[in-house]
Structures are given as C-alpha cells and as structure tokens.
Write a protein that holds these residues in place. Structure first.
Motif, PDB file in Angstrom:
ATOM      1  N   VAL A 136       0.839  -1.203   0.000  1.00  0.00           N
ATOM      2  CA  VAL A 136       0.000   0.000   0.000  1.00  0.00           C
ATOM      3  C   VAL A 136       0.873   1.250   0.000  1.00  0.00           C
ATOM      4  O   VAL A 136       0.609   2.212  -0.737  1.00  0.00           O
ATOM      5  N   ALA A 137       1.922   1.248   0.809  1.00  0.00           N
ATOM      6  CA  ALA A 137       2.825   2.400   0.851  1.00  0.00           C
ATOM      7  C   ALA A 137       3.487   2.623  -0.506  1.00  0.00           C
ATOM      8  O   ALA A 137       3.569   3.757  -0.998  1.00  0.00           O
ATOM      9  N   GLY A 138       3.967   1.533  -1.116  1.00  0.00           N
ATOM     10  CA  GLY A 138       4.584   1.661  -2.435  1.00  0.00           C
ATOM     11  C   GLY A 138       3.604   2.144  -3.487  1.00  0.00           C
ATOM     12  O   GLY A 138       3.947   2.958  -4.353  1.00  0.00           O
ATOM     13  N   ALA A 139       2.357   1.653  -3.412  1.00  0.00           N
ATOM     14  CA  ALA A 139       1.338   2.073  -4.370  1.00  0.00           C
ATOM     15  C   ALA A 139       0.989   3.553  -4.194  1.00  0.00           C
ATOM     16  O   ALA A 139       0.764   4.270  -5.180  1.00  0.00           O
ATOM     17  N   LEU A 140       0.938   4.007  -2.952  1.00  0.00           N
ATOM     18  CA  LEU A 140       0.659   5.424  -2.706  1.00  0.00           C
ATOM     19  C   LEU A 140       1.713   6.306  -3.359  1.00  0.00           C
ATOM     20  O   LEU A 140       1.409   7.342  -3.958  1.00  0.00           O
ATOM     21  N   ASP A 141       2.961   5.876  -3.262  1.00  0.00           N
ATOM     22  CA  ASP A 141       4.025   6.671  -3.869  1.00  0.00           C
ATOM     23  C   ASP A 141       3.955   6.624  -5.388  1.00  0.00           C
ATOM     24  O   ASP A 141       3.981   7.664  -6.057  1.00  0.00           O
ATOM     25  N   ARG A 142       3.829   5.402  -5.934  1.00  0.00           N
ATOM     26  CA  ARG A 142       3.881   5.250  -7.390  1.00  0.00           C
ATOM     27  C   ARG A 142       2.642   5.826  -8.081  1.00  0.00           C
ATOM     28  O   ARG A 142       2.745   6.462  -9.132  1.00  0.00           O
ATOM     29  N   LEU A 143       1.464   5.600  -7.516  1.00  0.00           N
ATOM     30  CA  LEU A 143       0.219   5.960  -8.194  1.00  0.00           C
ATOM     31  C   LEU A 143      -0.315   7.341  -7.819  1.00  0.00           C
ATOM     32  O   LEU A 143      -1.136   7.895  -8.553  1.00  0.00           O
ATOM     33  N   VAL A 144       0.126   7.867  -6.675  1.00  0.00           N
ATOM     34  CA  VAL A 144      -0.391   9.162  -6.228  1.00  0.00           C
ATOM     35  C   VAL A 144       0.706  10.221  -6.200  1.00  0.00           C
ATOM     36  O   VAL A 144       0.656  11.211  -6.951  1.00  0.00           O
ATOM     37  N   LEU A 145       1.698  10.014  -5.360  1.00  0.00           N
ATOM     38  CA  LEU A 145       2.675  11.083  -5.124  1.00  0.00           C
ATOM     39  C   LEU A 145       3.530  11.386  -6.348  1.00  0.00           C
ATOM     40  O   LEU A 145       3.807  12.560  -6.638  1.00  0.00           O
ATOM     41  N   GLN A 146       3.968  10.347  -7.058  1.00  0.00           N
ATOM     42  CA  GLN A 146       4.830  10.602  -8.211  1.00  0.00           C
ATOM     43  C   GLN A 146       4.090  11.255  -9.373  1.00  0.00           C
ATOM     44  O   GLN A 146       4.717  11.720 -10.325  1.00  0.00           O
ATOM     45  N   ARG A 147       2.776  11.281  -9.292  1.00  0.00           N
ATOM     46  CA  ARG A 147       1.981  11.953 -10.327  1.00  0.00           C
ATOM     47  C   ARG A 147       1.693  13.412  -9.971  1.00  0.00           C
ATOM     48  O   ARG A 147       1.040  14.118 -10.743  1.00  0.00           O
ATOM     49  N   VAL A 148       2.155  13.812  -8.799  1.00  0.00           N
ATOM     50  CA  VAL A 148       1.903  15.181  -8.322  1.00  0.00           C
ATOM     51  C   VAL A 148       3.188  15.998  -8.450  1.00  0.00           C
ATOM     52  O   VAL A 148       4.247  15.570  -8.022  1.00  0.00           O
TER      53      VAL A 148
END
Length: 299
Positions: free
Chosen positions: A73-85
């Motif tokens: 979940v932590a990795g997905a938050l970074d890859r799918l949310v934060l890196q797109r911001v």
C-alpha cells in the motif's frame, strides 16, 4: 533503584519501536525529499490487519500478511499518487508532502470507521506475561520489542550499506540529478523506500499496542507522531541519527512517566509533550539535527 531500572528498560523498548517508525521517515526523505505524514495511517493499517487476521492465520501469519500488504500500500501510494503530483516542478517534494497529509486523513478516517470504539487484540504470543530480571519485572512484550526491533533495524542498516538499492539511495540523497545521470532509477528507489517504511510501520504497530497497552484503537496511529521528533533530532537524512534520536525520545518519555510525581509542577500531561520539548531544546543548539550531514560551501 527499581523504578530507575524499570524506566530504563521501558524507555529502551519504546525507543526501539520509535526507531522503526523514524527509520521510515528518514528512508523516505532520503529517497524523495518528501516528509511523509502517512505513517500514522500505515501503522494503523498494519495493526488492523493483524487484529482481523490473527484468528484465521495465527499471529505469525497475520503479521507477515500485514507487513507485506502495508508495504504494498505504501509503495502504491508513492507510485500511483505522489509521483503523479508536481511533475517537473522543482518544489514537487513540498507539494507531495502536503498531499501525504490528505492521504493520511483519508486512510485514518476509513480505518477509524472500521475499528469504531472497539479495542482490538492482536493475538500476540506474549500476552500479559512478565519476566523477572533481578529486582525488575519486565513485560515479555517489551523484551520482544527490543529483540525484534534490533533484528529489523540491523536488517535495514544492512540494506542501506550492502545492497545496490542502498547505494542508489545514498546517491539519491547526496544529489538526485547526478544520481539520475549515473543511471540510478529514482522512481524505483523511492518506491522501494516507501515499501520499506510501510513494512517497518506495520511491525512497530504490534509492539505499540501490546501489553501493557490495552490494544489497537482508532487513535493508535497518532503514536507515530512521537517518532517524528526522533527523526528530526537525527537530521532527517541519517539512519544512525534516527536510531539515537528514537532512544533519546523513548527514554525521555519513560522517565517522565516514571517520575511524574516528582515533576508534577510541570503538569500531568507533560509526558505527552516531553518528546517535543526535547526536540526543541536540541534544535536550539543543533538546528540541523544531531547527525545532519555537512553541506559543501562554494567560495
């Protein structure tokens, strides 16, 4: 003397658990420059998964699943949310830091709804068992916290020091642009850092709610904020500093609680703010933290 030893052991156990959380703060910051405020929700997620799965999978199986899921979940938050911001914005890390606050609110709200007003046991094998160490009676959960945290922290330090990912992480922390030019895949490095931080947070949850704590509740994630001063004290980029800062914060909290009657002039709730008071006092002397790296000066 007994009270001193009890506070000492309690502080070491608490500091060991805080170190797991603080290492997550530091690892993410080194990899991406993002100050993550999602740790409370990740910790709560890990504890919740152990609580709901231990009847079916046993404690060890539930813990393994919780660590893996929380890391994912932590990795997905970074890859799918934060890196797109933020995109190519030079201040992207600041924007992403703000986004982590919103993500944390969403996750905590959902988990709090699921937990409700219940106290959830995690089914840990230590229960309320205690061990006599000379004149001091110590909860087995505290002994386990020190031993397991030591193994986990040692493994994390080995990753930092002896693996290609650890080398890439250190290179990214020194100079992201230069690391990228040398072939370091920064997106993979930072996603792996988030996964590691999530796994450590899930592991920390087990010991934060174990005896003598009553169990997992919807406010448990707030405890992660007490590890934040530990990371700040260490300088935010130093794993060793995070470890030292965590021990300092854990011992401070334990001794303030143990000698509360002698510190009554400071107020009954001083133990809750003691970690932050220590942080402020240290930063007045060392504004960059105890182990902050010295930057090069161009003349």
């Amino acid at each position: 003397m007994t009270g001193f030893l009890d506070s000492l052991l309690g502080g070491l156990a608490l500091g060991s658990v805080y170190a797991l959380i603080a290492l997550g703060f530091v690892t993410i910051f080194k990899a991406s420059g993002v100050l993550s405020f999602t740790h409370g929700s990740l910790l709560l997620l890990g504890g919740y998964l152990v609580a709901v799965l231990h009847d079916d999978l046993g404690f060890a199986g539930a813990l393994a699943v919780a660590v893996l899921v929380t890391a994912a979940v932590a990795g997905a938050l970074d890859r799918l949310v934060l890196q797109r911001v933020g995109g190519s914005d030079p201040h992207a890390a600041h924007v992403q830091t703000i986004v982590t606050i919103g993500v944390d609110i969403v996750l905590v709200t959902d988990l709090a709804r699921r937990i409700g007003g219940d106290l959830l046991p995690l089914g840990d094998p230590w229960g309320s068992a205690v061990t006599d160490l000379g004149p001091v009676t110590v909860a087995d959960s505290r002994i386990a916290a020190i031993l397991v945290s030591a193994v986990a922290i040692g493994g994390a330090f080995a990753l930092f020091r002896y693996t290609p990912w650890g080398l890439s992480l250190r290179a990214a922390a020194e100079d992201r642009e230069a690391a990228a030019l040398m072939g370091v895949r920064l997106t993979r490095v930072r996603t792996a850092a988030w996964c590691l931080a999530g796994a450590l947070a899930a592991l920390a949850a087990v010991f934060l709610v174990a005896f003598p704590a009553p169990g997992l509740e919807r406010t448990t994630g707030q405890i992660a904020l007490k590890a934040f001063p530990a990371a700040i004290l260490g300088g935010m980029t130093s794993p060793v500093g995070a470890l030292v800062g965590s021990m300092l914060i854990g011992l401070t909290e334990a001794f303030v609680a143990g000698y509360q009657s002698d510190l009554h002039v400071l107020g009954e709730g001083f133990g809750d703010v003691a970690p932050y008071a220590v942080m402020v006092l240290v930063l007045l002397v060392r504004p960059a933290g105890l182990f902050a790296a010295k930057g090069a000066a161009r003349v």
